[in-house]
Design an enzyme around this catalytic site. Structure first.
Site, PDB file in Angstrom:
ATOM      1  N   CYS A 108      18.391   0.356   4.368  1.00  0.00           N
ATOM      2  CA  CYS A 108      18.850   1.727   4.638  1.00  0.00           C
ATOM      3  C   CYS A 108      20.066   1.777   5.554  1.00  0.00           C
ATOM      4  O   CYS A 108      21.073   2.393   5.237  1.00  0.00           O
ATOM      5  CB  CYS A 108      17.719   2.593   5.178  1.00  0.00           C
ATOM      6  SG  CYS A 108      17.193   2.220   6.840  1.00  0.00           S
ATOM      7  N   HIS A 150      14.500   5.109   9.869  1.00  0.00           N
ATOM      8  CA  HIS A 150      15.135   5.179   8.547  1.00  0.00           C
ATOM      9  C   HIS A 150      16.373   6.058   8.656  1.00  0.00           C
ATOM     10  O   HIS A 150      16.427   6.984   9.465  1.00  0.00           O
ATOM     11  CB  HIS A 150      14.170   5.744   7.509  1.00  0.00           C
ATOM     12  CG  HIS A 150      14.723   5.667   6.112  1.00  0.00           C
ATOM     13  ND1 HIS A 150      14.793   4.487   5.408  1.00  0.00           N
ATOM     14  CD2 HIS A 150      15.268   6.610   5.308  1.00  0.00           C
ATOM     15  CE1 HIS A 150      15.339   4.712   4.226  1.00  0.00           C
ATOM     16  NE2 HIS A 150      15.639   5.991   4.146  1.00  0.00           N
ATOM     17  N   HIS A 184      20.317   7.305   0.006  1.00  0.00           N
ATOM     18  CA  HIS A 184      19.722   6.317   0.905  1.00  0.00           C
ATOM     19  C   HIS A 184      19.132   5.176   0.096  1.00  0.00           C
ATOM     20  O   HIS A 184      18.951   5.271  -1.120  1.00  0.00           O
ATOM     21  CB  HIS A 184      18.645   6.953   1.794  1.00  0.00           C
ATOM     22  CG  HIS A 184      17.422   7.400   1.051  1.00  0.00           C
ATOM     23  ND1 HIS A 184      16.142   7.159   1.497  1.00  0.00           N
ATOM     24  CD2 HIS A 184      17.274   8.075  -0.125  1.00  0.00           C
ATOM     25  CE1 HIS A 184      15.263   7.680   0.644  1.00  0.00           C
ATOM     26  NE2 HIS A 184      15.917   8.238  -0.342  1.00  0.00           N
TER      27      HIS A 184
END
Length: 356
Positions: free
Chosen positions: A272, A320, A332
Site C-alpha cells: 500500500c 494502511h 490502493h
C-alpha cells in the site's frame, strides 16, 4: 491491504493470537463440513442453515483479522528495512572518514620519521655538544629552533588525529552494533511475515471451501467497490491540489491491476505505501516508505475537503494508505491476492487525509 503499519495494538501475544486464530479456523472449517450424524438430510428446517451462516461469518471475520495483521507486519518490515538501509549508509560514511583520517596519520608519521632519520644521520649528538662543534653557531641555533617547532606541531597534530581516529572507530563500532540489531529485527519481522502469509493461505483455503455464491458475496462486500478496475466517472472529481498531485494520480491509476507484493514499491508490484511512494516519485516528489510516516508528509485536511492526490490513511495506527482520486474513491494496493484497484474512500475507518 498489507503494507505499512505500526506494530499491532492487540493485547494478545503473537503465539496467543496464532492459537486463537488457528482454533477459530478449525471451528469454521468444521462448521463447513460437519453435520449431526442423526440429522435428516431431507429436513430443511434443521439448524444446518444457521450453522452455515455462522461459518461464513467466522470465516469473514478471520480473513479480515489476517489482512490487518499482514498489513501491520509488512509495515514493521518496511520500517526496519528503511532504517537498516539508512544506517548502512551512515556506517559507510563513517568508514570513509576513518580511512581518510588514517591516511593523514600515516602521512604525519612519515614526516616525523623523516625528521628522526635526519637526526640519526647527524649522529644524534647532544645539542650542547653539537653547538660547540658547529662552525656557524647562529645558523645551528636557528635550525634547531625550527626543528623544535616542527616537531612540536607534528606531535600535536598526530595526537589530535589519533584522538579523532579513536572517536571515529567508536562511532563505527556503535553503528555496526546498531545495524546488527536492525538486521536481527528485520529478520524477526520477516519471520512474522511468513507466519501471517501462512495464516492468509489458511484463510484462503477456508474461503475456497465456501459455496461460490457466498465466496463471491464476501469478495464483493458493500464496503468495497463493485467495479474495482474501472476509474470512477460519475460526479465531480474535483481538481488536484497541485500539478504534482495530478501527476501522482495519473501514475497511481496506471498501476491499477498490478499485483500486491510484500514490501514492493513498483513498478511491477506494490504494497500500500509502496504504491503511494512510487506514484509520487513519478511526479518528482520523495515520500517516506511507511504509511505512518506518509501520514505526516504534508498538511492534514478534513475528509470532506479531500482532493485528488491526497493521501488517505486508515485505522487508528495509520496501518494502511491509499490515494484519493475523486468521486469518493481511492486507488490502493489492498492485500495479498488483490491487485491495485479502486475502492470507496470509506471502505474502513479513516485516520487522516494528507495533502502532499
Amino acid at each position: 491491504m498489507a503494507t505499512h503499519r505500526r506494530p499491532s495494538q492487540s493485547g494478545l501475544t503473537q503465539s496467543a493470537r496464532v492459537t486463537v486464530l488457528s482454533a477459530a479456523a478449525a471451528t469454521a472449517a468444521a462448521a463447513l463440513v460437519a453435520s449431526p450424524a442423526s440429522a435428516d438430510p431431507h429436513d430443511t428446517s434443521s439448524a444446518a442453515a444457521p450453522a452455515s451462516s455462522a461459518a461464513v461469518t467466522a470465516t469473514r471475520a478471520r480473513v479480515d483479522r489476517l489482512f490487518e495483521q499482514a498489513e501491520r507486519a509488512t509495515e514493521r518490515f518496511n520500517r526496519a528495512d528503511e532504517r537498516a538501509d539508512r544506517l548502512r549508509e551512515e556506517v559507510g560514511r563513517a568508514r570513509d572518514t576513518a580511512a581518510r583520517g588514517q591516511e593523514r596519520i600515516n602521512r604525519m608519521r612519515g614526516a616525523l620519521g623523516a625528521v628522526a632519520g635526519a637526526q640519526y644521520r647527524a649522529g644524534g649528538l647532544d645539542p650542547a655538544l653539537a653547538l660547540l662543534l658547529s662552525a656557524n653557531p647562529d645558523s645551528y641555533l636557528s635550525q634547531a629552533a625550527a626543528l623544535d617547532r616542527v616537531g612540536a606541531r607534528q606531535v600535536s597534530a598526530l595526537s589530535e588525529l589519533k584522538a579523532a581516529q579513536r572517536k571515529l572507530a567508536q562511532q563505527r563500532a556503535e553503528a555496526s552494533v546498531t545495524l546488527g540489531e536492525l538486521e536481527r529485527s528485520r529478520a524477526a519481522v520477516a519471520r512474522h511475515k511468513r507466519t501471517v502469509e501462512g495464516k492468509l493461505a489458511e484463510a484462503r483455503r477456508l474461503l475456497n471451501s465456501l459455496p461460490t455464491q457466498e465466496r463471491e458475496e464476501f469478495e464483493g462486500r458493500s464496503s468495497r467497490s463493485g467495479d474495482r478496475g474501472v476509474a470512477p466517472s460519475s460526479g465531480p472529481a474535483g481538481a488536484p491540489a497541485s500539478s504534482r498531485a495530478s501527476a501522482a494520480v495519473l501514475a497511481a491509476q496506471r498501476a491499477v491491476g498490478k499485483p500486491y507484493v510484500w514490501g514492493a514499491n513498483g513498478p511491477s508490484g506494490f504494497d500500500c505505501s509502496g504504491l503511494t511512494q512510487w506514484s509520487y516519485a513519478q511526479a518528482g516528489v520523495s515520500l517516506p516508505r511507511t504509511s505512518q510516516a506518509q501520514r505526516y508528509a504534508g498538511r492534514q485536511v478534513p475528509l470532506d475537503q479531500a482532493q485528488p492526490g491526497d493521501l488517505v490513511t486508515y485505522r487508528d495506527d495509520a496501518s494502511h494508505v491509499g490515494m484519493y482520486v475523486g468521486n469518493g474513491q481511492v486507488v490502493h494496493a489492498p492485500y495479498p491476492g488483490a491487485p491495485v484497484r479502486y475502492d470507496p474512500v470509506g471502505m474502513m475507518p479513516v485516520a487522516s487525509v494528507t495533502r502532499v
